[in-house]
Design a protein around this motif. Structure first.
Motif, PDB file in Angstrom:
ATOM      1  N   ASN A 196       0.359   3.762  -5.488  1.00 32.78           N
ATOM      2  CA  ASN A 196       0.747   3.073  -6.633  1.00 32.78           C
ATOM      3  C   ASN A 196       1.698   1.959  -6.494  1.00 32.78           C
ATOM      4  O   ASN A 196       1.683   0.940  -7.242  1.00 32.78           O
ATOM      5  CB  ASN A 196       1.295   4.209  -7.743  1.00 32.78           C
ATOM      6  CG  ASN A 196       0.187   5.203  -8.292  1.00 32.78           C
ATOM      7  OD1 ASN A 196      -0.847   4.705  -8.100  1.00 32.78           O
ATOM      8  ND2 ASN A 196       0.637   6.217  -8.986  1.00 32.78           N
ATOM      9  N   ALA A 197       2.894   2.204  -5.668  1.00 35.79           N
ATOM     10  CA  ALA A 197       3.881   1.204  -5.489  1.00 35.79           C
ATOM     11  C   ALA A 197       3.326   0.122  -4.873  1.00 35.79           C
ATOM     12  O   ALA A 197       3.416  -1.217  -5.221  1.00 35.79           O
ATOM     13  CB  ALA A 197       4.852   1.810  -4.670  1.00 35.79           C
ATOM     14  N   LEU A 198       2.218   0.383  -3.600  1.00 33.97           N
ATOM     15  CA  LEU A 198       1.825  -0.896  -3.146  1.00 33.97           C
ATOM     16  C   LEU A 198       1.032  -1.702  -3.955  1.00 33.97           C
ATOM     17  O   LEU A 198       0.694  -2.885  -3.667  1.00 33.97           O
ATOM     18  CB  LEU A 198       1.189  -0.371  -1.592  1.00 33.97           C
ATOM     19  CG  LEU A 198       2.071   0.339  -0.810  1.00 33.97           C
ATOM     20  CD1 LEU A 198       1.472   0.793   0.525  1.00 33.97           C
ATOM     21  CD2 LEU A 198       3.162  -0.999  -0.127  1.00 33.97           C
ATOM     22  N   GLU A 199       0.100  -1.019  -4.685  1.00 32.10           N
ATOM     23  CA  GLU A 199      -0.726  -1.587  -5.447  1.00 32.10           C
ATOM     24  C   GLU A 199      -0.301  -2.294  -6.700  1.00 32.10           C
ATOM     25  O   GLU A 199      -0.718  -3.561  -6.994  1.00 32.10           O
ATOM     26  CB  GLU A 199      -1.798  -0.472  -6.380  1.00 32.10           C
ATOM     27  CG  GLU A 199      -2.846   0.161  -5.308  1.00 32.10           C
ATOM     28  CD  GLU A 199      -3.837   0.979  -6.000  1.00 32.10           C
ATOM     29  OE1 GLU A 199      -3.403   1.461  -7.147  1.00 32.10           O
ATOM     30  OE2 GLU A 199      -4.932   1.111  -5.531  1.00 32.10           O
ATOM     31  N   THR A 200       0.926  -2.021  -7.148  1.00 32.51           N
ATOM     32  CA  THR A 200       1.836  -2.561  -8.258  1.00 32.51           C
ATOM     33  C   THR A 200       1.838  -3.977  -7.501  1.00 32.51           C
ATOM     34  O   THR A 200       2.130  -5.006  -8.381  1.00 32.51           O
ATOM     35  CB  THR A 200       3.085  -1.638  -8.693  1.00 32.51           C
ATOM     36  OG1 THR A 200       2.305  -0.552  -9.212  1.00 32.51           O
ATOM     37  CG2 THR A 200       3.900  -2.331  -9.656  1.00 32.51           C
ATOM     38  N   VAL A 201       2.784  -4.067  -6.483  1.00 28.50           N
ATOM     39  CA  VAL A 201       3.355  -5.340  -5.937  1.00 28.50           C
ATOM     40  C   VAL A 201       2.048  -6.058  -5.058  1.00 28.50           C
ATOM     41  O   VAL A 201       2.511  -7.038  -4.516  1.00 28.50           O
ATOM     42  CB  VAL A 201       4.389  -5.105  -5.022  1.00 28.50           C
ATOM     43  CG1 VAL A 201       5.462  -4.274  -5.685  1.00 28.50           C
ATOM     44  CG2 VAL A 201       3.941  -4.071  -3.701  1.00 28.50           C
ATOM     45  N   GLY A 202       0.890  -5.611  -5.129  1.00 27.79           N
ATOM     46  CA  GLY A 202      -0.099  -6.267  -4.613  1.00 27.79           C
ATOM     47  C   GLY A 202      -0.370  -6.411  -3.162  1.00 27.79           C
ATOM     48  O   GLY A 202      -0.854  -7.265  -2.505  1.00 27.79           O
ATOM     49  N   VAL A 203       0.352  -5.392  -2.464  1.00 27.93           N
ATOM     50  CA  VAL A 203       0.257  -5.358  -0.974  1.00 27.93           C
ATOM     51  C   VAL A 203      -0.513  -4.113  -0.506  1.00 27.93           C
ATOM     52  O   VAL A 203      -0.190  -3.649   0.680  1.00 27.93           O
ATOM     53  CB  VAL A 203       1.557  -5.742  -0.416  1.00 27.93           C
ATOM     54  CG1 VAL A 203       1.969  -7.124  -0.320  1.00 27.93           C
ATOM     55  CG2 VAL A 203       2.484  -4.798  -0.655  1.00 27.93           C
ATOM     56  N   LEU A 204      -1.330  -3.423  -1.093  1.00 28.86           N
ATOM     57  CA  LEU A 204      -1.876  -2.110  -0.665  1.00 28.86           C
ATOM     58  C   LEU A 204      -2.581  -2.363   0.865  1.00 28.86           C
ATOM     59  O   LEU A 204      -2.748  -1.737   1.674  1.00 28.86           O
ATOM     60  CB  LEU A 204      -2.868  -1.490  -1.473  1.00 28.86           C
ATOM     61  CG  LEU A 204      -3.588  -0.236  -1.232  1.00 28.86           C
ATOM     62  CD1 LEU A 204      -2.611   0.795  -0.795  1.00 28.86           C
ATOM     63  CD2 LEU A 204      -4.440   0.010  -2.124  1.00 28.86           C
ATOM     64  N   HIS A 205      -3.080  -3.595   0.985  1.00 29.57           N
ATOM     65  CA  HIS A 205      -3.954  -3.975   2.149  1.00 29.57           C
ATOM     66  C   HIS A 205      -2.986  -4.015   3.475  1.00 29.57           C
ATOM     67  O   HIS A 205      -3.420  -3.892   4.650  1.00 29.57           O
ATOM     68  CB  HIS A 205      -4.530  -5.170   2.127  1.00 29.57           C
ATOM     69  CG  HIS A 205      -3.601  -6.472   1.697  1.00 29.57           C
ATOM     70  ND1 HIS A 205      -2.904  -6.557   0.554  1.00 29.57           N
ATOM     71  CD2 HIS A 205      -3.227  -7.426   2.527  1.00 29.57           C
ATOM     72  CE1 HIS A 205      -2.291  -7.662   0.578  1.00 29.57           C
ATOM     73  NE2 HIS A 205      -2.297  -8.246   2.003  1.00 29.57           N
ATOM     74  N   LEU A 206      -1.675  -3.874   3.375  1.00 27.23           N
ATOM     75  CA  LEU A 206      -0.755  -3.971   4.403  1.00 27.23           C
ATOM     76  C   LEU A 206      -0.125  -2.552   4.668  1.00 27.23           C
ATOM     77  O   LEU A 206       0.685  -2.416   5.600  1.00 27.23           O
ATOM     78  CB  LEU A 206       0.490  -4.846   3.850  1.00 27.23           C
ATOM     79  CG  LEU A 206       0.161  -6.455   3.664  1.00 27.23           C
ATOM     80  CD1 LEU A 206       1.684  -7.054   2.988  1.00 27.23           C
ATOM     81  CD2 LEU A 206      -0.284  -7.081   4.623  1.00 27.23           C
TER      82      LEU A 206
ATOM     83  N   ALA B  15       8.458   3.167  -5.368  1.00 29.56           N
ATOM     84  CA  ALA B  15       7.893   4.814  -5.110  1.00 29.56           C
ATOM     85  C   ALA B  15       8.848   5.745  -5.378  1.00 29.56           C
ATOM     86  O   ALA B  15       8.703   6.966  -5.354  1.00 29.56           O
ATOM     87  CB  ALA B  15       7.780   4.881  -3.537  1.00 29.56           C
ATOM     88  N   MET B  16      10.265   5.584  -5.623  1.00 25.98           N
ATOM     89  CA  MET B  16      11.391   6.576  -6.032  1.00 25.98           C
ATOM     90  C   MET B  16      11.401   6.578  -7.701  1.00 25.98           C
ATOM     91  O   MET B  16      12.020   7.526  -8.171  1.00 25.98           O
ATOM     92  CB  MET B  16      12.848   5.992  -5.615  1.00 25.98           C
ATOM     93  CG  MET B  16      12.810   6.316  -4.016  1.00 25.98           C
ATOM     94  SD  MET B  16      12.300   7.672  -3.288  1.00 25.98           S
ATOM     95  CE  MET B  16      13.678   8.631  -4.062  1.00 25.98           C
ATOM     96  N   GLU B  17      10.490   5.876  -8.493  1.00 27.90           N
ATOM     97  CA  GLU B  17      10.422   5.723  -9.925  1.00 27.90           C
ATOM     98  C   GLU B  17      11.840   5.691 -10.295  1.00 27.90           C
ATOM     99  O   GLU B  17      12.160   6.428 -11.097  1.00 27.90           O
ATOM    100  CB  GLU B  17       9.562   6.931 -10.284  1.00 27.90           C
ATOM    101  CG  GLU B  17       8.188   7.225  -9.856  1.00 27.90           C
ATOM    102  CD  GLU B  17       7.427   8.206 -10.325  1.00 27.90           C
ATOM    103  OE1 GLU B  17       8.112   9.233 -10.984  1.00 27.90           O
ATOM    104  OE2 GLU B  17       6.285   8.165  -9.867  1.00 27.90           O
ATOM    105  N   PRO B  18      12.656   4.514 -10.026  1.00 27.55           N
ATOM    106  CA  PRO B  18      13.925   4.468 -10.754  1.00 27.55           C
ATOM    107  C   PRO B  18      13.852   3.994 -12.170  1.00 27.55           C
ATOM    108  O   PRO B  18      13.021   3.428 -12.600  1.00 27.55           O
ATOM    109  CB  PRO B  18      14.658   3.409  -9.779  1.00 27.55           C
ATOM    110  CG  PRO B  18      13.398   2.568  -9.423  1.00 27.55           C
ATOM    111  CD  PRO B  18      12.066   3.376  -9.377  1.00 27.55           C
ATOM    112  N   GLU B  19      14.969   4.073 -12.807  1.00 28.72           N
ATOM    113  CA  GLU B  19      15.279   3.520 -13.947  1.00 28.72           C
ATOM    114  C   GLU B  19      15.758   2.245 -14.004  1.00 28.72           C
ATOM    115  O   GLU B  19      15.304   1.313 -15.145  1.00 28.72           O
ATOM    116  CB  GLU B  19      16.244   4.400 -14.938  1.00 28.72           C
ATOM    117  CG  GLU B  19      15.968   6.015 -15.189  1.00 28.72           C
ATOM    118  CD  GLU B  19      16.925   6.696 -15.645  1.00 28.72           C
ATOM    119  OE1 GLU B  19      17.798   6.080 -16.774  1.00 28.72           O
ATOM    120  OE2 GLU B  19      17.045   7.700 -15.316  1.00 28.72           O
TER     121      GLU B  19
END
Length: 250
Positions: free
Chosen positions: A122-132, A155-159
Motif C-alpha cells: 500500500n505504501a509503495l503504491e501510494t508513492v508510485g514506486v511499487l515497481h521498485l 507503512a507505519m501509518e503515522p498521524e
C-alpha cells in the motif's frame, strides 16, 4: 478548531559545546495542519524536528504529542504517531531491497508478515514506486529514494508526517512529483525547508525561526509576501512572488 496534536512549551536546547540551538520555543500545531518551518542556516529548523521526534531531548521545557510527553520512556509510542524523513535519504535506507526498507518499521513493531506485506504494498503504491520493491536502494535516483523514504514512513501509518528539506537535491521533475504527492496526503504535515515556493504551495501556515526563536507564525500567504520581514531573517520571497529580473513584471 481541530484538536492540538503537537505542543512546544518553553523549549530550550543547547549542544554539548554550549551553543544554544533552541531558545524558548512556544507553539501549537493542530491536527490536519500543514506547517512550513523556515529560516536561514543555523536558525534551528533541524534541531526543532529532532527534538520533536526524540532524537534530541530538550534541556528545558516540555513537548507533547496529543496528551503524551516526549521523553525516553514514551519514544516507542511517539514514533508510531510521527513519521520522519531525513534530509539525506541515504540515512534512512540501509537494507539490500526497497521492500525490506519499507517493511523494517512494521516488522520492528511485531506485526505479522501478512500485515507487513499489506502495508508495504500500500505504501509503495501510494508513492508510485511499487515497481521498485525488489531494487537495491543505492541504485535509485534521488527522486526515487525520496519516494521510498516516504513509503517507509507511511507503512507505519503515522498521524503526522515530518520532513527535513524534502526537495533538497531533487531535479525539477522529481520536485514537482513530490509536491503533487504531498498535496494528496491528509496527514498533519510539518516541513522544514529552504524551498519557499513549496511552502507557499503546500503549507497554509509558516513559522519563521531565527537563532532558535520563533520570530513570526501565521498564514503563509501573508508571511511569504512580507519582503522586509523575510530579508531581516536572511530569507527571500518565493520566486513566484518576485518580479521578473528581465522585464520587471510579476
Amino acid at each position: 478548531m481541530n484538536h492540538a496534536i503537537i505542543d512546544f512549551n518553553d523549549i530550550y536546547y543547547s549542544y554539548a559545546d554550549g551553543k544554544k540551538a533552541i531558545n524558548g520555543l512556544n507553539f501549537t500545531i493542530h491536527s490536519g495542519e500543514s506547517v512550513g518551518i523556515v529560516g536561514a542556516n543555523g536558525a534551528g529548523k533541524s534541531s526543532l524536528l529532532m527534538l520533536l521526534v526524540g532524537i534530541l531531548m530538550p534541556t528545558k521545557g516540555e513537548i507533547h504529542i496529543g496528551e503524551t510527553p516526549v521523553n525516553s520512556k514514551t519514544l516507542p509510542l511517539i514514533r508510531q504517531k510521527l513519521g520522519f524523513t531525513f534530509q539525506d535519504s541515504d540515512h534512512q535506507l540501509f537494507m539490500t531491497k526497497v521492500y525490506d526498507d519499507v517493511a523494517f518499521g512494521p516488522r520492528n513493531y511485531g506485526l505479522d508478515e501478512s500485515e507487513v506485506n499489506k502495508r508495504v504494498i500500500n505504501a509503495l503504491e501510494t508513492v508510485g514506486v511499487l515497481h521498485l520493491k525488489d531494487r537495491a536502494p543505492y541504485k535509485l535516483s534521488g527522486g526515487e529514494k525520496r519516494a521510498v523514504t516516504i513509503a517507509t514512513v507511511l507503512a507505519m501509518e503515522p498521524e503526522v508526517l515530518i520532513m527535513d528539506e524534502p526537495t533538497a537535491a531533487l531535479d525539477p521533475k522529481a520536485r514537482r512529483r513530490l509536491i503533487n504527492l504531498l498535496k494528496g496526503f491528509n496527514h498533519t504535515k510539518i516541513i522544514a525547508t529552504h524551498d519557499m515556493d513549496m511552502v507557499l504551495e503546500l503549507c497554509e501556515r509558516t513559522i519563521i525561526l531565527k537563532e532558535g526563536v520563533v520570530v513570526c507564525d501565521g498564514p503563509s500567504s501573508k508571511i511569504l509576501r512580507d519582503g522586509e520581514l523575510l530579508e531581516q531573517c536572511s530569507l527571500e520571497k518565493p520566486l513566484i512572488l518576485q518580479d521578473c529580473p528581465i522585464c520587471g513584471t510579476k
